[in-house]
Design an enzyme around this catalytic site. Structure first.
Site, PDB file in Angstrom:
ATOM      1  N   CYS A 125       0.708  -1.369   0.048  1.00  0.00           N
ATOM      2  CA  CYS A 125       0.148  -0.049  -0.056  1.00  0.00           C
ATOM      3  C   CYS A 125       0.785   1.183   0.087  1.00  0.00           C
ATOM      4  O   CYS A 125       1.455   1.595  -1.207  1.00  0.00           O
ATOM      5  CB  CYS A 125      -1.140  -0.069   1.039  1.00  0.00           C
ATOM      6  N   GLU A 133      -0.655  -8.349   5.548  1.00  0.00           N
ATOM      7  CA  GLU A 133      -0.421  -8.760   6.916  1.00  0.00           C
ATOM      8  C   GLU A 133      -1.523  -8.274   7.788  1.00  0.00           C
ATOM      9  O   GLU A 133      -1.575  -8.530   9.113  1.00  0.00           O
ATOM     10  CB  GLU A 133       0.789  -7.636   7.345  1.00  0.00           C
ATOM     11  N   HIS A 145      -3.010  -5.323   2.040  1.00  0.00           N
ATOM     12  CA  HIS A 145      -2.466  -5.621   3.082  1.00  0.00           C
ATOM     13  C   HIS A 145      -2.576  -7.107   3.262  1.00  0.00           C
ATOM     14  O   HIS A 145      -3.246  -7.299   4.323  1.00  0.00           O
ATOM     15  CB  HIS A 145      -3.026  -4.826   4.390  1.00  0.00           C
TER      16      HIS A 145
HETATM   17  N1  GLN Z   1      -3.637   6.244   1.014  1.00  0.00           N
HETATM   18  C1  GLN Z   1      -2.436   6.122   1.668  1.00  0.00           C
HETATM   19  C2  GLN Z   1      -1.242   6.790   1.169  1.00  0.00           C
HETATM   20  O1  GLN Z   1      -1.622   7.450   0.138  1.00  0.00           O
HETATM   21  C3  GLN Z   1      -2.117   4.490   1.870  1.00  0.00           C
HETATM   22  C4  GLN Z   1      -3.092   4.039   2.684  1.00  0.00           C
HETATM   23  C5  GLN Z   1      -2.531   2.503   3.312  1.00  0.00           C
HETATM   24  O2  GLN Z   1      -1.242   2.521   3.194  1.00  0.00           O
HETATM   25  N2  GLN Z   1      -3.319   1.690   3.792  1.00  0.00           N
HETATM   26  O3  GLN Z   1      -0.173   6.989   1.781  1.00  0.00           O
END
Ligand code: GLN
Length: 215
Positions: A79, A172, A170
Site C-alpha cells: 500500500c 499482514e 495488506h
Molecule cells: N492512502 C495512503 C497513502 O496514500 C495509503 C494507505 C495505506 O497504506 N493503507 O499513503
C-alpha cells in the site's frame, strides 16, 4: 544475510513482524542506517506515504535503502510502501522510484471506501488469498520488466520486478501468510511453513483485521 527487515517509521509494522515470525523467518525492525546489516529483504509497510516519505528524509534512511538495493536487497511495499517504491506517482514526484509502475493514490475513494475481498494469485498460492484494501492506490501502468501478479478490472493490485514486490492491499492484516512466504522465497530464504499451511491460522479471530485487537 538471513533476515527480513520491516521499516519501522510509521504504519503496520508489528503485523508484518508477526507474519514473518510465524513463517519461521528472522524479522527485525529497521529504524536507522545501522539496522540494514544482515538484511536480505526489507518490507515497507502500509501507513501514510506522505508521512513515510518525510520520515525517510528526516531520519536519513532514504540513501541507505537505495545503496542496499544496489547491493541486492529485495524490497516489498504494501500500500503506502508500494507508493514509495513506484517510479511514477500520478500528480506527485516519486520517492524511491525503484519499480517501473505508475500508481494513483487513494484511487478507490476515502477511508470509508476500504473493503475486503479475495482472489486467486496462482504464482503465490494454490487457494484464494484474502485481500484487504485500506484507502488503497491502484497501479495504472506496469513497465516491461514488471510482471503482473493480480489484475482487477482495468488496474493492477500486485506486481513484481526481479527485485521489488508491490501489493496495494495488506496481507499482514489477514490470517494468510502466503504473500510473506512468497517474499521470503524471493529473498532466498526458506520459510518453515509450506504453501498449504501458510493459509491456515486457527488463532485468528475472523472478525478482526489483526490478531492484536484482543490483547
Ligand atoms: N492512502 C495512503 C497513502 O496514500 C495509503 C494507505 C495505506 O497504506 N493503507 O499513503
Amino acid at each position: 544475510m538471513d533476515m527480513i527487515g520491516v521499516l519501522d517509521l510509521q504504519g503496520d509494522v508489528v503485523e508484518h513482524i508477526d507474519h514473518l515470525e510465524r513463517l519461521g523467518v528472522n524479522a527485525v525492525r529497521v529504524k536507522e542506517p545501522s539496522d540494514f546489516a544482515h538484511l536480505t529483504g526489507l518490507i515497507i509497510p502500509g501507513g501514510e506515504s506522505t508521512c513515510l516519505a518525510r520520515l525517510l528524509s528526516i531520519l536519513g534512511i532514504r540513501d541507505p535503502i537505495l545503496r542496499q538495493f544496489q547491493r541486492g536487497l529485495k524490497l516489498w511495499g504494501t500500500c503506502a510502501g508500494a507508493i514509495l517504491l513506484a517510479k511514477e506517482i500520478v500528480g506527485e514526484p516519486p520517492v524511491l522510484a525503484l519499480i517501473d509502475i505508475e500508481i494513483q493514490r487513494n484511487a478507490f475513494g476515502s477511508q470509508l471506501d476500504s473493503f475486503v475481498s479475495e482472489a486467486l494469485v496462482p504464482l503465490v498460492a494454490p487457494q484464494p488469498i484474502p485481500l484487504t484494501f485500506i484507502r488503497a492506490p491502484k497501479i495504472t501502468r506496469a513497465g516491461t520488466d514488471v510482471a503482473v501478479l493480480l489484475r482487477q478490472d482495468d488496474y493492477i493490485v500486485a506486481a513484481e520486478s526481479p527485485d521489488v514486490l508491490v501489493t496495494v492491499f495488506h496481507p499482514e492484516l489477514t490470517p494468510s501468510l502466503a504473500f510473506h512466504r512468497y517474499f521470503a522465497l524471493k529473498c532466498g530464504l526458506k520459510p518453515s511453513v509450506n504453501e498449504e499451511s501458510s493459509m491456515i491460522d486457527p488463532t485468528w479471530d475472523s472478525r478482526s483485521w489483526t490478531r492484536y485487537t484482543r490483547l
